[in-house]
Motif scaffolding. Structure first.
Motif, PDB file in Angstrom:
ATOM      1  N   LEU A  28      -4.415  -1.944  12.662  1.00 19.71           N
ATOM      2  CA  LEU A  28      -4.944  -2.858  11.908  1.00 19.71           C
ATOM      3  C   LEU A  28      -5.671  -3.413  13.502  1.00 19.71           C
ATOM      4  N   LEU A 104      -9.029  -0.078   1.576  1.00 19.40           N
ATOM      5  CA  LEU A 104      -9.321  -1.370   2.742  1.00 19.40           C
ATOM      6  C   LEU A 104     -11.608  -1.017   2.246  1.00 19.40           C
ATOM      7  N   PHE A 108     -10.400  -4.486  -0.491  1.00 16.21           N
ATOM      8  CA  PHE A 108      -9.941  -5.188   0.891  1.00 16.21           C
ATOM      9  C   PHE A 108     -11.086  -5.714   1.019  1.00 16.21           C
TER      10      PHE A 108
END
Length: 330
Positions: A28, A104, A108
């Motif tokens: 991350l 992602l 997200f």
């Protein structure tokens, strides 16, 4: 003291392990840079699934060595692989990370961009049983080839699927009517053996951008000559604001009362389709024999700049027109 010890033990048993948390945090941290995220999305959605430093340098005004540095950071955590071919080095998403990168970028990232926060707090109906029963009865009368029992099942499944995605709760019953009717029409069509109009199903993860726009473009060019559907493997609560204007210009064939909305992917929609076009939904779309499948690697308009949205629209426009020429040759 004993209760505190028990609470600590419970927390430890439910929390992610320290080693795993350290590894995830490292990845991350590598992603926590706007340019790296843009480069990752450009690679993931490029036509060949790969890009060079020169390709990616067009995203920013920084030098190519700086781009190379960012790519090395992504390589060091395992997100990217590199292959030299001639004088160029080509970067690709590490295969083991493709699913995670798709999640992602398609789920997200858009969720962090809350464009209309107030629309998602409207109260829904407290009791919809009567409305759903009445809706099923009405659909059974309006759609030849269906039974009341079949309509009841599809209506209740459709309402539950739309409710799970969140969004405008007060609109669920009208959306359920549109979605259930579409599904029932697809079920009836799948049972037919006579000649029928070609049907194309566009599928992406959220059904909030690419698949909606592709369906609208196909309907714009084909009209009634092709039946067009769109769906999402994990539908979002609402269509991205970035493409609502484009859909309004084109006219959305999948909308209820001209208001586009994300729809869940169903097996009956796949069964009814002649061609299934996927855009980033991975293995979520069921593969049935006798269907033609294509995968279009197209960027996500939810995360694109205005010029990027225009480029995505142009790319989808060209792909749709090519598909239509193949489907309905002059």
């Amino acid at each position: 003291m004993q209760s505190d010890s028990l609470a600590a033990s419970n927390a430890e048993s439910h929390a992610i392990g320290l080693d795993a948390a350290t590894a995830v945090a490292g990845t991350l941290k590598a992603l926590a840079d706007p340019l790296r995220l843009r480069m990752l999305s450009a690679i993931a959605t490029s036509s060949g699934g790969e890009a060079t430093v020169g390709d990616l340098a067009t995203l920013t005004e920084v030098s190519q060595p700086t781009v190379s540095h960012h790519l090395k950071v992504l390589r060091d955590v395992g997100l990217l692989t590199a292959e030299r071919r001639g004088t160029w080095v080509w970067y690709r998403i590490e295969p083991a990370y493709r699913g995670a990168v798709t999640t992602l970028l398609d789920r997200f990232a858009p969720a962090t961009i809350d464009l209309r926060p107030d629309e998602h707090h409207l109260p829904g109906l407290k009791n919809v049983d009567h409305e759903l029963d009445s809706l099923a009865t009405s659909l059974a009368e309006r759609i030849p080839g269906t039974t009341l029992e079949e309509c009841l099942q599809v209506v209740r499944e459709s309402y539950a699927a739309l409710a799970r995605r969140g969004g405008l709760a007060t609109h669920l019953v009208p959306l359920t009517e549109h979605f259930a009717r579409q599904r029932l029409v697809d079920v009836v069509k799948a049972r037919e053996t006579d000649e029928h109009v070609p049907q194309v199903l566009f599928v992406c993860v959220a059904n909030a951008g690419r698949s909606q726009l592709a369906a609208a473009l196909m309907h714009h060019y084909a009209g009634d000559r092709v039946v067009v559907r769109s769906a999402g493997s994990t539908p979002a609560a609402d269509v991205h604001a970035t493409i609502r204007g484009l859909l309004a210009e084109l006219g959305d064939p999948d909308s209820a009362d001209d208001v586009p909305y994300p729809k869940p992917l169903t097996d009956d929609a796949v069964r009814a389709a002649d061609i299934v076009i996927t855009m980033g939904c991975g293995d979520a779309c069921p593969v049935l024999p006798g269907k033609r499948y294509e995968d279009w690697a197209v960027g996500d308009p939810a995360l694109a700049s205005p010029s990027g949205v225009a480029a995505i629209r142009d790319e989808l426009d060209a792909r749709v027109r090519a598909l239509l020429a193949d489907l309905l040759p002059v």
